[in-house]
Design a protein around this motif. Structure first.
Motif, PDB file in Angstrom:
ATOM      1  N   PHE A 285       0.829  -1.203   0.000  1.00 15.24           N
ATOM      2  CA  PHE A 285       0.000   0.000   0.000  1.00 15.24           C
ATOM      3  C   PHE A 285       0.866   1.257   0.000  1.00 15.24           C
ATOM      4  CE2 PHE A 285      -2.966  -3.142   1.915  1.00 15.24           C
ATOM      5  CZ  PHE A 285      -3.967  -3.048   0.961  1.00 15.24           C
ATOM      6  N   SER A 286       1.399   1.583  -1.168  1.00 16.57           N
ATOM      7  CA  SER A 286       2.156   2.812  -1.326  1.00 16.57           C
ATOM      8  C   SER A 286       1.192   3.967  -1.554  1.00 16.57           C
ATOM      9  CB  SER A 286       3.112   2.687  -2.511  1.00 16.57           C
ATOM     10  OG  SER A 286       2.396   2.411  -3.701  1.00 16.57           O
ATOM     11  N   ASP A 287       1.732   5.174  -1.575  1.00 18.83           N
ATOM     12  CA  ASP A 287       0.878   6.354  -1.739  1.00 18.83           C
ATOM     13  C   ASP A 287       0.097   6.333  -3.050  1.00 18.83           C
ATOM     14  OD1 ASP A 287       1.562   7.380   0.676  1.00 18.83           O
ATOM     15  OD2 ASP A 287       2.939   8.904  -0.089  1.00 18.83           O
ATOM     16  N   ASP A 288       0.696   5.725  -4.087  1.00 15.70           N
ATOM     17  CA  ASP A 288       0.021   5.728  -5.379  1.00 15.70           C
ATOM     18  C   ASP A 288      -0.770   4.438  -5.637  1.00 15.70           C
ATOM     19  OD1 ASP A 288       2.103   3.979  -5.643  1.00 15.70           O
ATOM     20  OD2 ASP A 288       2.960   4.884  -7.446  1.00 15.70           O
ATOM     21  N   PHE A 289      -1.021   3.660  -4.568  1.00 15.39           N
ATOM     22  CA  PHE A 289      -1.785   2.429  -4.741  1.00 15.39           C
ATOM     23  C   PHE A 289      -3.240   2.725  -5.106  1.00 15.39           C
ATOM     24  CE2 PHE A 289      -4.864  -0.509  -2.858  1.00 15.39           C
ATOM     25  CZ  PHE A 289      -4.546  -1.672  -3.544  1.00 15.39           C
ATOM     26  N   HIS A 290      -3.723   2.024  -6.121  1.00 20.07           N
ATOM     27  CA  HIS A 290      -5.120   2.096  -6.506  1.00 20.07           C
ATOM     28  C   HIS A 290      -5.571   0.675  -6.845  1.00 20.07           C
ATOM     29  CE1 HIS A 290      -5.050   6.473  -6.672  1.00 20.07           C
ATOM     30  NE2 HIS A 290      -3.941   6.391  -7.399  1.00 20.07           N
ATOM     31  N   ALA A 291      -6.610   0.224  -6.177  1.00 20.24           N
ATOM     32  CA  ALA A 291      -7.139  -1.103  -6.477  1.00 20.24           C
ATOM     33  C   ALA A 291      -7.694  -1.107  -7.895  1.00 20.24           C
ATOM     34  CB  ALA A 291      -8.238  -1.475  -5.486  1.00 20.24           C
ATOM     35  N   PRO A 292      -7.563  -2.215  -8.631  1.00 18.54           N
ATOM     36  CA  PRO A 292      -8.126  -2.283  -9.978  1.00 18.54           C
ATOM     37  C   PRO A 292      -9.617  -1.955  -9.974  1.00 18.54           C
ATOM     38  CG  PRO A 292      -6.702  -4.159  -9.579  1.00 18.54           C
ATOM     39  CD  PRO A 292      -6.847  -3.454  -8.258  1.00 18.54           C
ATOM     40  N   ALA A 293     -10.033  -1.191 -10.951  1.00 15.91           N
ATOM     41  CA  ALA A 293     -11.441  -0.770 -11.006  1.00 15.91           C
ATOM     42  C   ALA A 293     -12.360  -1.920 -11.365  1.00 15.91           C
ATOM     43  CB  ALA A 293     -11.598   0.365 -12.020  1.00 15.91           C
ATOM     44  N   SER A 294     -11.818  -2.943 -11.996  1.00 15.10           N
ATOM     45  CA  SER A 294     -12.665  -4.044 -12.473  1.00 15.10           C
ATOM     46  C   SER A 294     -12.155  -5.393 -11.964  1.00 15.10           C
ATOM     47  CB  SER A 294     -12.717  -4.048 -13.999  1.00 15.10           C
ATOM     48  OG  SER A 294     -11.391  -4.157 -14.527  1.00 15.10           O
ATOM     49  N   GLU A 295     -11.923  -5.508 -10.655  1.00 15.48           N
ATOM     50  CA  GLU A 295     -11.445  -6.770 -10.084  1.00 15.48           C
ATOM     51  C   GLU A 295     -12.370  -7.918 -10.452  1.00 15.48           C
ATOM     52  OE1 GLU A 295     -10.822  -8.710  -5.652  1.00 15.48           O
ATOM     53  OE2 GLU A 295     -10.156  -6.646  -6.017  1.00 15.48           O
ATOM     54  N   VAL A 296     -11.768  -9.041 -10.845  1.00 12.88           N
ATOM     55  CA  VAL A 296     -12.551 -10.210 -11.226  1.00 12.88           C
ATOM     56  C   VAL A 296     -12.957 -10.971  -9.975  1.00 12.88           C
ATOM     57  CG1 VAL A 296     -12.538 -12.393 -12.479  1.00 12.88           C
ATOM     58  CG2 VAL A 296     -11.371 -10.384 -13.447  1.00 12.88           C
ATOM     59  N   ASN A 297     -14.247 -11.214  -9.830  1.00 13.99           N
ATOM     60  CA  ASN A 297     -14.764 -11.924  -8.653  1.00 13.99           C
ATOM     61  C   ASN A 297     -15.385 -13.271  -8.988  1.00 13.99           C
ATOM     62  OD1 ASN A 297     -14.270  -9.961  -6.463  1.00 13.99           O
ATOM     63  ND2 ASN A 297     -15.658  -8.651  -7.646  1.00 13.99           N
ATOM     64  N   ASP A 298     -15.533 -13.587 -10.255  1.00 16.34           N
ATOM     65  CA  ASP A 298     -16.172 -14.824 -10.676  1.00 16.34           C
ATOM     66  C   ASP A 298     -15.206 -16.000 -10.501  1.00 16.34           C
ATOM     67  OD1 ASP A 298     -18.385 -16.291 -12.155  1.00 16.34           O
ATOM     68  OD2 ASP A 298     -16.655 -16.696 -13.449  1.00 16.34           O
ATOM     69  N   ALA A 299     -15.617 -17.008  -9.736  1.00 14.04           N
ATOM     70  CA  ALA A 299     -14.752 -18.149  -9.431  1.00 14.04           C
ATOM     71  C   ALA A 299     -14.379 -18.924 -10.694  1.00 14.04           C
ATOM     72  CB  ALA A 299     -15.439 -19.069  -8.425  1.00 14.04           C
ATOM     73  N   GLN A 300     -15.318 -19.088 -11.612  1.00 12.33           N
ATOM     74  CA  GLN A 300     -15.048 -19.813 -12.845  1.00 12.33           C
ATOM     75  C   GLN A 300     -14.006 -19.081 -13.690  1.00 12.33           C
ATOM     76  OE1 GLN A 300     -16.012 -22.799 -13.663  1.00 12.33           O
ATOM     77  NE2 GLN A 300     -14.988 -22.778 -15.667  1.00 12.33           N
ATOM     78  N   ALA A 301     -14.089 -17.751 -13.686  1.00 13.02           N
ATOM     79  CA  ALA A 301     -13.117 -16.965 -14.446  1.00 13.02           C
ATOM     80  C   ALA A 301     -11.706 -17.157 -13.897  1.00 13.02           C
ATOM     81  CB  ALA A 301     -13.506 -15.494 -14.420  1.00 13.02           C
ATOM     82  N   TRP A 302     -11.593 -17.230 -12.574  1.00 17.19           N
ATOM     83  CA  TRP A 302     -10.275 -17.464 -11.987  1.00 17.19           C
ATOM     84  C   TRP A 302      -9.754 -18.845 -12.350  1.00 17.19           C
ATOM     85  CZ3 TRP A 302      -6.811 -14.295  -9.807  1.00 17.19           C
ATOM     86  CH2 TRP A 302      -7.253 -13.024  -9.413  1.00 17.19           C
TER      87      TRP A 302
ATOM     88  N   ASN B 126       3.417  11.292  11.717  1.00 20.45           N
ATOM     89  CA  ASN B 126       2.930   9.909  11.733  1.00 20.45           C
ATOM     90  C   ASN B 126       1.430   9.862  11.517  1.00 20.45           C
ATOM     91  OD1 ASN B 126       5.403   9.509  14.156  1.00 20.45           O
ATOM     92  ND2 ASN B 126       5.419   8.362  12.257  1.00 20.45           N
ATOM     93  N   ASP B 127       0.981   8.731  10.924  1.00 17.19           N
ATOM     94  CA  ASP B 127      -0.444   8.555  10.658  1.00 17.19           C
ATOM     95  C   ASP B 127      -0.959   7.347  11.439  1.00 17.19           C
ATOM     96  OD1 ASP B 127       0.312   6.237   9.229  1.00 17.19           O
ATOM     97  OD2 ASP B 127       0.553   7.385   7.379  1.00 17.19           O
ATOM     98  N   ARG B 128      -2.148   6.892  11.105  1.00 17.50           N
ATOM     99  CA  ARG B 128      -2.744   5.761  11.814  1.00 17.50           C
ATOM    100  C   ARG B 128      -2.698   4.483  10.981  1.00 17.50           C
ATOM    101  NH1 ARG B 128      -8.446   7.539  14.246  1.00 17.50           N
ATOM    102  NH2 ARG B 128      -8.137   5.525  15.275  1.00 17.50           N
ATOM    103  N   LYS B 129      -1.925   4.511   9.895  1.00 22.38           N
ATOM    104  CA  LYS B 129      -1.877   3.335   9.029  1.00 22.38           C
ATOM    105  C   LYS B 129      -0.449   2.812   8.873  1.00 22.38           C
ATOM    106  CE  LYS B 129      -6.142   4.101   6.422  1.00 22.38           C
ATOM    107  NZ  LYS B 129      -6.743   4.203   5.057  1.00 22.38           N
ATOM    108  N   TYR B 130       0.263   3.245   7.801  1.00 25.11           N
ATOM    109  CA  TYR B 130       1.523   2.611   7.432  1.00 25.11           C
ATOM    110  C   TYR B 130       2.766   3.420   7.780  1.00 25.11           C
ATOM    111  CZ  TYR B 130      -2.008   0.118   4.795  1.00 25.11           C
ATOM    112  OH  TYR B 130      -3.139  -0.580   4.439  1.00 25.11           O
ATOM    113  N   PHE B 131       2.587   4.479   8.558  1.00 28.05           N
ATOM    114  CA  PHE B 131       3.716   5.302   8.986  1.00 28.05           C
ATOM    115  C   PHE B 131       3.426   5.805  10.391  1.00 28.05           C
ATOM    116  CE2 PHE B 131       6.412   9.215   8.786  1.00 28.05           C
ATOM    117  CZ  PHE B 131       7.600   8.611   8.436  1.00 28.05           C
TER     118      PHE B 131
END
Length: 381
Positions: free
Chosen positions: A59-76, A216-221
């Motif tokens: 989780f870096s500062d420029d982390f962005h989760a994919p907008a279209s994460e695949v959730n279908d088990a068959q697709a995996w 300092n923050d409440r997460k990774y620093f």
């Protein structure tokens, strides 16, 4: 030119084996280990995590989760089937936290002969998953553990994996937790768990926050500052080398590590040949080059020269993934003498014990430690 160098190296290797034939069996074992890694790939299984590790790699500062994460088990399942058909021999399952998406790991198990799962250990993995489990540990003392990870995780990991033949505890060394190493190893021995070591490697995000004297923050620093942080210096590297040698000698059945690798990974300065223009390690074998790929949870992969830990600083990197993978290819120094060759064999045997387990139905690879004593290097009479 490259072919000439390899031919010369091969000639030296043959000479060493002729000089020290007792190493031939160990070399055959080493080749079997290396073949398991001949076509690796990384798969990001989850973008979620239940911990907040100081200076997190993911989780870096420029982390962005994919907008279209695949959730279908068959697709995996179909995706992993295609990757298996592509010839992937070693699958690394990473995240955030892969244990939060176990159905994806179960789907993968039908398609890859070897796999390695990086987990924080707070969630038990399904017994049907047949791969090596690297359980990340940052501290033994509950206060140290919680300060580095945002919550106490070590006790949960022990309960979840005690006696599990798939599991190996992966202790991430830093200046903040080095004093805990002897107690860690004793505890792992009591719970029938092998242990190996990673070395904390700063990210660009972490260094930027230190350099900018950010609050300092409440997460990774949460706990670091310019005066007190996780960065290595010559003194702490020297102490790390000493402590590792001590626990290897005291707990040879529990500690899965290598004296030769310990000496290499704790030396001063960059471990790799750094391109001065890009800052990228030219000789790190975790780079996404050739057939090596790193897939996100939307099943996309980007052609890039850097490794999957894109925010890592190559000149500061001592991560075990890049370190061990960079040992799989023989180099000139590895065939410079019988002792150097034996040290390389010991590293490859150790890497096999760290990353691989034999699953049901696979031909057994020797599980005995190689005979790499001085006597084994003596020329035959």
């Amino acid at each position: 030119m490259l072919q000439d160098l390899r031919r010369e190296r091969l000639g030296r290797l043959k000479g060493l084996l002729a000089q020290s034939p007792k190493l031939a069996a160990s070399y055959e074992d080493a080749k079997r280990v290396v073949r398991a890694f001949r076509r690796p790939a990384f798969y990001e299984i989850s973008t979620r995590c239940n911990l907040f590790c100081e200076g997190c790699y993911h989780f870096s500062d420029d982390f962005h989760a994919p907008a279209s994460e695949v959730n279908d088990a068959q697709a995996w399942d179909e995706f992993f089937a295609a990757e298996g058909a592509r010839g992937v021999t070693m699958a690394y399952f990473v995240g955030a936290e892969p244990a939060l998406e176990q159905e994806r790991l179960i789907a993968a198990s039908a398609h890859f002969p070897y796999g390695n799962i990086g987990t924080n250990g707070t969630i038990a993995l399904d017994p049907s998953i047949p791969y090596r489990i690297g359980v990340s540990v940052w501290g033994v003392d509950e206060e140290v553990d919680a300060s580095l990870r945002g919550a106490s995780a070590f006790g949960k990991a022990l309960k979840n994996y005690a006696g599990d033949r798939r599991a190996i505890m992966l202790y991430t060394l830093s200046k903040a937790n080095l004093a805990d190493v002897p107690r860690l190893v004793e505890t792992c021995a009591d719970h029938d768990l092998p242990v190996t070591f990673n070395m904390y490697s700063p990210t660009q995000t972490y260094m930027r926050k230190l350099g900018g004297a950010e609050a300092n923050d409440r997460k990774y620093f949460r706990i670091s500052s310019a005066a007190s942080n996780l960065l290595w210096d010559d003194e702490s590297l020297h102490e790390t080398r000493r402590v590792m040698e001590e626990v290897m000698e005291r707990f040879p059945e529990t500690v899965v590590y290598s004296s030769a690798y310990n000496e290499w990974s704790t030396r001063s300065g960059p471990l790799y040949d750094i391109d001065p223009e890009t800052g990228v390690a030219r000789d790190c074998h975790s780079r996404m080059t050739g057939t090596m790929r790193y897939y996100k949870t939307d099943m996309s992969h980007a052609a890039q020269e850097k490794c999957g830990t894109s925010d890592a600083i190559c000149s500061e990197c001592r991560m075990y993934s890049g370190g061990w993978s960079s040992k799989f290819e023989l180099r000139d120094e590895d065939v410079s003498s019988p002792a150097a060759f034996a040290a390389w064999l010991e590293m490859i045997e150790t890497a096999g014990r760290i990353f691989l387990i034999e699953r049901d139905g696979q031909p057994a690879r020797t599980r005995d430690r190689m005979n790499l004593s001085v006597a084994a290097m003596e020329p035959a009479e």
